[in-house]
Design a protein around this motif. Structure first.
Motif, PDB file in Angstrom:
ATOM      1  N   ALA A 141       5.949  11.823 -41.591  1.00 25.15           N
ATOM      2  CA  ALA A 141       5.146  10.623 -41.853  1.00 25.15           C
ATOM      3  C   ALA A 141       5.049  10.321 -43.352  1.00 25.15           C
ATOM      4  O   ALA A 141       3.972  10.386 -43.954  1.00 25.15           O
ATOM      5  CB  ALA A 141       3.754  10.762 -41.248  1.00 25.15           C
ATOM      6  N   PRO A 142       6.164   9.963 -44.008  1.00 19.50           N
ATOM      7  CA  PRO A 142       6.169   9.797 -45.468  1.00 19.50           C
ATOM      8  C   PRO A 142       5.117   8.823 -46.000  1.00 19.50           C
ATOM      9  O   PRO A 142       4.469   9.116 -47.010  1.00 19.50           O
ATOM     10  CB  PRO A 142       7.586   9.281 -45.744  1.00 19.50           C
ATOM     11  CG  PRO A 142       8.413   9.759 -44.604  1.00 19.50           C
ATOM     12  CD  PRO A 142       7.499   9.755 -43.419  1.00 19.50           C
ATOM     13  N   LEU A 143       4.944   7.670 -45.362  1.00 21.75           N
ATOM     14  CA  LEU A 143       3.975   6.699 -45.870  1.00 21.75           C
ATOM     15  C   LEU A 143       2.557   7.240 -45.787  1.00 21.75           C
ATOM     16  O   LEU A 143       1.763   7.105 -46.723  1.00 21.75           O
ATOM     17  CB  LEU A 143       4.097   5.384 -45.098  1.00 21.75           C
ATOM     18  CG  LEU A 143       3.082   4.297 -45.478  1.00 21.75           C
ATOM     19  CD1 LEU A 143       3.144   3.980 -46.964  1.00 21.75           C
ATOM     20  CD2 LEU A 143       3.329   3.028 -44.649  1.00 21.75           C
ATOM     21  N   THR A 144       2.245   7.879 -44.669  1.00 26.21           N
ATOM     22  CA  THR A 144       0.903   8.448 -44.504  1.00 26.21           C
ATOM     23  C   THR A 144       0.658   9.556 -45.514  1.00 26.21           C
ATOM     24  O   THR A 144      -0.425   9.649 -46.109  1.00 26.21           O
ATOM     25  CB  THR A 144       0.727   8.991 -43.074  1.00 26.21           C
ATOM     26  OG1 THR A 144       0.995   7.933 -42.144  1.00 26.21           O
ATOM     27  CG2 THR A 144      -0.686   9.493 -42.852  1.00 26.21           C
ATOM     28  N   VAL A 145       1.658  10.403 -45.725  1.00 29.06           N
ATOM     29  CA  VAL A 145       1.529  11.494 -46.696  1.00 29.06           C
ATOM     30  C   VAL A 145       1.339  10.945 -48.104  1.00 29.06           C
ATOM     31  O   VAL A 145       0.484  11.415 -48.867  1.00 29.06           O
ATOM     32  CB  VAL A 145       2.765  12.412 -46.636  1.00 29.06           C
ATOM     33  CG1 VAL A 145       2.823  13.333 -47.843  1.00 29.06           C
ATOM     34  CG2 VAL A 145       2.739  13.238 -45.356  1.00 29.06           C
ATOM     35  N   MET A 146       2.106   9.920 -48.449  1.00 27.06           N
ATOM     36  CA  MET A 146       2.010   9.364 -49.801  1.00 27.06           C
ATOM     37  C   MET A 146       0.679   8.637 -50.014  1.00 27.06           C
ATOM     38  O   MET A 146      -0.063   8.924 -50.948  1.00 27.06           O
ATOM     39  CB  MET A 146       3.180   8.411 -50.061  1.00 27.06           C
ATOM     40  CG  MET A 146       4.529   9.110 -50.207  1.00 27.06           C
ATOM     41  SD  MET A 146       4.713  10.069 -51.747  1.00 27.06           S
ATOM     42  CE  MET A 146       4.194  11.702 -51.227  1.00 27.06           C
ATOM     43  N   ALA A 147       0.366   7.686 -49.162  1.00 22.19           N
ATOM     44  CA  ALA A 147      -0.847   6.889 -49.363  1.00 22.19           C
ATOM     45  C   ALA A 147      -2.112   7.695 -49.122  1.00 22.19           C
ATOM     46  O   ALA A 147      -3.141   7.459 -49.762  1.00 22.19           O
ATOM     47  CB  ALA A 147      -0.824   5.666 -48.439  1.00 22.19           C
ATOM     48  N   GLY A 148      -2.045   8.665 -48.211  1.00 22.98           N
ATOM     49  CA  GLY A 148      -3.248   9.395 -47.841  1.00 22.98           C
ATOM     50  C   GLY A 148      -3.486  10.685 -48.600  1.00 22.98           C
ATOM     51  O   GLY A 148      -4.640  11.080 -48.807  1.00 22.98           O
ATOM     52  N   VAL A 149      -2.415  11.365 -49.027  1.00 26.15           N
ATOM     53  CA  VAL A 149      -2.561  12.702 -49.611  1.00 26.15           C
ATOM     54  C   VAL A 149      -2.110  12.760 -51.070  1.00 26.15           C
ATOM     55  O   VAL A 149      -2.727  13.462 -51.885  1.00 26.15           O
ATOM     56  CB  VAL A 149      -1.778  13.737 -48.780  1.00 26.15           C
ATOM     57  CG1 VAL A 149      -1.949  15.149 -49.368  1.00 26.15           C
ATOM     58  CG2 VAL A 149      -2.231  13.713 -47.324  1.00 26.15           C
ATOM     59  N   ALA A 150      -1.071  12.031 -51.440  1.00 25.77           N
ATOM     60  CA  ALA A 150      -0.548  12.099 -52.806  1.00 25.77           C
ATOM     61  C   ALA A 150      -1.606  11.778 -53.868  1.00 25.77           C
ATOM     62  O   ALA A 150      -1.601  12.406 -54.939  1.00 25.77           O
ATOM     63  CB  ALA A 150       0.662  11.175 -52.955  1.00 25.77           C
TER      64      ALA A 150
END
Length: 487
Positions: free
Chosen positions: A42-51
């Motif tokens: 889930a790249p978008l979720t990882v980036m927007a949510g965790v990065a």
């Protein structure tokens, strides 16, 4: 294995007994398998949510954390993919561990894999509910309850798993292109505009990397790759699996490591090295949306909200397909009920295993809802965290198993692939697991007691699995003797 494979060109009629059906051979190419693996992350979720949290804790050196995690897993992949050419079982992790560490360890690993992959998927239904609620609130001002959304998601994902693997690959291909596309759009706009203060490579300077917060960044980064190893699960459906599976594994690791680092770096440039940490600290959940609003437009921020929901759905479908195939393999081994070996006559999917997984997911989601639990801080984080740890421990056990296996068999592989790389990976993965366990509070936000229980689930499941292996050896020796046998 007890299911007799059908030739790809011979389609059984729907009146034939279920035992004649098998998964559809030769359906997936390298890109298809990579879609499953990258979608699970889930790249978008990882980036927007965790990065944003990684930037907040590790500063502008955060992109390097993702590169280091990717490099570690690439080292692991060397021994992992080498062994995949010699061990052709559909059981993936547990088959590798069985060959290297013995049947009891393999049965323990099988149980841990089942818990791990289920944990990684079922918890995400809580994220689906909250992401959809947040999107509806942001776009329409509507406040929708999370539970109906999560239950609807269970039905949609169940249907996706029921259909053929080709259908799943096409759906994931579209969704993955969409979610990575919005991030590429943001990155491109930042690069063209030159960022807030001009483009800088200070993120890669040793002084910005060697900071105390980098330990927390590494923990987040390793978690962002969870599920990449599931390439081997699709061996039976891959075209030329001896070549396709290793290629898909390396492609997935390389893409995730480089893509994560690049996107995090561009978001830092969007606000500037001097201001990004303060901006992330004021509202980490809004960092990516603010960036894309400034550099692309509010319409892109609205689209990003929608694509986060589809990103979560893609992750759920990818994990669901992986779990179904693990369930099928373990049922064929005699560990799970024989009914789970049934393969759909037309779609060639492990549909009974899929139904069982959907029912289990619904039971867990409803139980958390009945207890009044928060769908994000409890359903997602409490269920996901032991799942993530379980898969990391499985990677460690698989790395240890590789040199032990090749010591006992005749082979033409070099020492780099069979000894050096897997031993190095085992050392690095041990460090990664220690990082995650010691920073568990940053993943869960829960009390020490809760975190201790969550961390203890993994060794507890392993012990139960070892006990199950001991029982099978005494009470069902034929099952024990045939466990993880070559098909």
């Amino acid at each position: 294995m007890t299911v007799t494979p059908s030739a790809p060109s011979a389609e059984p009629t729907e009146t034939e007994p279920p035992a004649t059906y098998s998964l559809r051979r030769g359906s997936l190419g390298t890109t298809d398998i990579a879609f499953f693996v990258v979608s699970a992350a889930a790249p978008l979720t990882v980036m927007a949510g965790v990065a944003p949290l990684a930037i907040l804790m590790g500063g502008i050196g955060a992109p390097v954390g993702y590169l280091l995690a990717g490099l570690t897993l690439a080292v692991f992949a060397i021994g992992f993919t080498t062994m995949s050419r010699h061990v052709r079982s559909a059981g993936a992790f547990y088959a590798f561990i069985t060959r290297g560490l013995g049947r009891r360890a393999g049965i323990g690993a099988a149980l841990l894999a089942l818990i791990g992959y289920n944990g990684m998927e079922i918890g995400v239904y809580g994220l689906l509910g909250t992401a959809t609620r947040d999107t509806a609130r942001s776009l329409f001002g509507a406040d929708i309850p999370w539970l109906p959304v999560s239950l609807l998601g269970l039905l949609l994902i169940g249907y996706g798993g029921y259909r053929s693997i080709d259908f799943g690959a096409k759906v994931l291909g579209v969704l993955l292109v969409a979610e990575t596309g919005i991030l590429v759009l943001l990155a491109g706009a930042v690069l063209v505009d030159g960022g807030a203060d001009g483009l800088s490579v200070a993120s890669f300077a040793p002084g910005n990397v060697m900071v105390p917060g980098m330990i927390a960044v590494l923990a987040f980064a390793f978690a962002a790759f969870t599920g990449f190893e599931s390439t081997v699960i699709y061996r039976r459906e891959a075209r030329d699996p001896a070549r396709t599976v290793p290629r898909a594994t390396y492609l997935a690791v390389a893409f995730l490591g480089l893509f994560y680092a690049f996107i995090v770096w561009t978001v830092i440039q969007a606000f500037g090295d001097a201001k990004v940490i303060a901006t992330a600290g004021s509202n980490p959940a809004d960092l990516f949306f603010s960036a894309i609003t400034v550099y692309v437009g509010s319409w892109a921020a609205d689209l990003m909200h929608i694509l986060i929901v589809t990103s979560v759905l893609a992750s759920l479908l990818a994990f669901h397909n992986a779990i179904n195939r693990y369930g099928l393999a373990l049922a064929e081994e005699g560990i799970l009920p024989k009914a789970l070996t049934r393969v759909h006559p037309r779609h060639r999917s492990p549909y009974v295993a899929g139904i069982a997984q959907t029912v289990l997911g619904a039971a867990v989601v409803l139980a958390f809802a009945a207890a009044g639990a928060d769908p994000y801080t409890q359903l997602l984080l409490w269920v996901n965290t032991p799942g993530m740890l379980a898969l990391m421990v499985l990677q460690l056990l698989a790395a240890i198993a590789v040199p032990l296996y090749f010591r006992r068999v005749a082979h033409g592989e070099g020492a780099l692939r069979t000894v050096v790389a897997p031993v190095a990976a085992a050392v690095l993965l041990t460090g990664a697991i220690a990082l995650v366990v010691t920073h568990l509070d940053q993943f869960t936000g829960a009390s020490t007691t809760v975190n201790t229980v969550l961390a203890a689930i993994v060794p507890a499941v392993l012990v139960i699995g070892l006990a199950l292996g001991w029982w099978l050896r005494r009470s069902r020796p034929e099952v024990y003797a045939g466990f993880a046998a070559e098909p």
